[in-house]
Scaffold this active site. Sequence first.
Site, mmCIF file in Angstrom:
data_model
loop_
_atom_site.group_PDB
_atom_site.id
_atom_site.type_symbol
_atom_site.label_atom_id
_atom_site.label_comp_id
_atom_site.label_asym_id
_atom_site.label_seq_id
_atom_site.Cartn_x
_atom_site.Cartn_y
_atom_site.Cartn_z
ATOM 1 N N LEU A 186 0.835 -1.200 0.000
ATOM 2 C CA LEU A 186 0.000 0.000 0.000
ATOM 3 C C LEU A 186 0.871 1.251 0.000
ATOM 4 C CD1 LEU A 186 -2.996 0.816 0.114
ATOM 5 C CD2 LEU A 186 -2.791 0.905 2.600
ATOM 6 N N GLY A 227 2.120 -5.449 8.462
ATOM 7 C CA GLY A 227 2.098 -4.027 8.120
ATOM 8 C C GLY A 227 1.084 -3.750 7.035
ATOM 9 N N ASP A 228 1.528 -3.102 5.955
ATOM 10 C CA ASP A 228 0.641 -2.824 4.819
ATOM 11 C C ASP A 228 0.985 -3.709 3.624
ATOM 12 O OD1 ASP A 228 3.073 -1.683 4.314
ATOM 13 O OD2 ASP A 228 2.279 0.165 3.450
ATOM 14 N N GLU A 229 1.536 -4.884 3.903
ATOM 15 C CA GLU A 229 1.882 -5.839 2.856
ATOM 16 C C GLU A 229 0.853 -6.971 2.814
ATOM 17 O OE1 GLU A 229 5.836 -7.270 3.279
ATOM 18 O OE2 GLU A 229 6.710 -5.269 3.512
#
Length: 322
Positions: A186, A227-229
């Site tokens: 993201l 996280g944003d993965e």
Amino acid sequence: MAARADRVASKPIRRAGRRLRAPRESAFGHARRLGPGLVRALDSLPHGLCVFDAADRLLFVSAGFRRLFGQRAQRIRPGMHARDVGALSAVADLRGAPGRSGLQTLPDGRQVALTTHPQAGGGWAVLVEEVTERRRAETLLRYMAHHDPLTGLPNRYRFAARLDHALDRAPAGPGIRPCALLCIDLDGFKPVNDRYGHALGDALLQQLAGRLQQELGEADLAARLGGDEFAILLGGAAPPQALAFARRLHVRLAEPYDLGAGAPIRAAAAIGIACAPLHATRAKALAERADAAMYEAKRRGQPCLWDVATVLGTLAGAASQP
């Protein structure tokens, strides 16, 4: 006279012998022959207990058993055959299997575990324990071990297992369908966290996860790696189908997110794709290629399929895509 005296003297001894043997003969007989202290002890246990003789006749049923099975157990009496003890529908399957356990779901949804125990002389006992809450806790623990607590998506470990399974099948001969791995990162997530706080950042990740799930087919799996993965496994997808899916998903993830911040928030995503068995046949290599494609996608601002041409930025037709 001496013989008569011997017979008279032996009577108290025989009577004493009978008194000593009586408790052993009764064993797990009817409750009145167990002794009030032992019966009270057995009845106070939270578990249920049924004891049968070698002919499968019920010798003893505890109050705990009646509490577990409620109204269904009120008609059960010593002397009944095991097959007629309706509350124990699983008993017939357990008979003759010492230590074997069975699980029974009661009409009210509770679950009980039944375990057989052999007794002297060919008899057997069944211990019944309610396991409803334990099984709920075990189910919850299994779920937590394989899912991300924030988004509810499968976590890295479950995704890795699914990917390994898919790759075990992918290159294994004719008729085996391929698969594709998408790595998603993201863009602009840290500024959202810094400006609006972690609670709103969490809400963004949850909404993104919901969009991922809405786009999946039955053979696909999405996961949060941390996280944003995120990652997606597309079952049966060849490179053209995988790239077309990624482009649709890229547009969907770029749509504004309404997080209650006063105005919609936009957050783009970079998507890298690698396909098996074309690009790799092992999980580590496939992930490395999808990750490399993702970084190329960040540079180019659109989904990127990994191969030599793509990494060089010359994927045919890519420049014409919006």
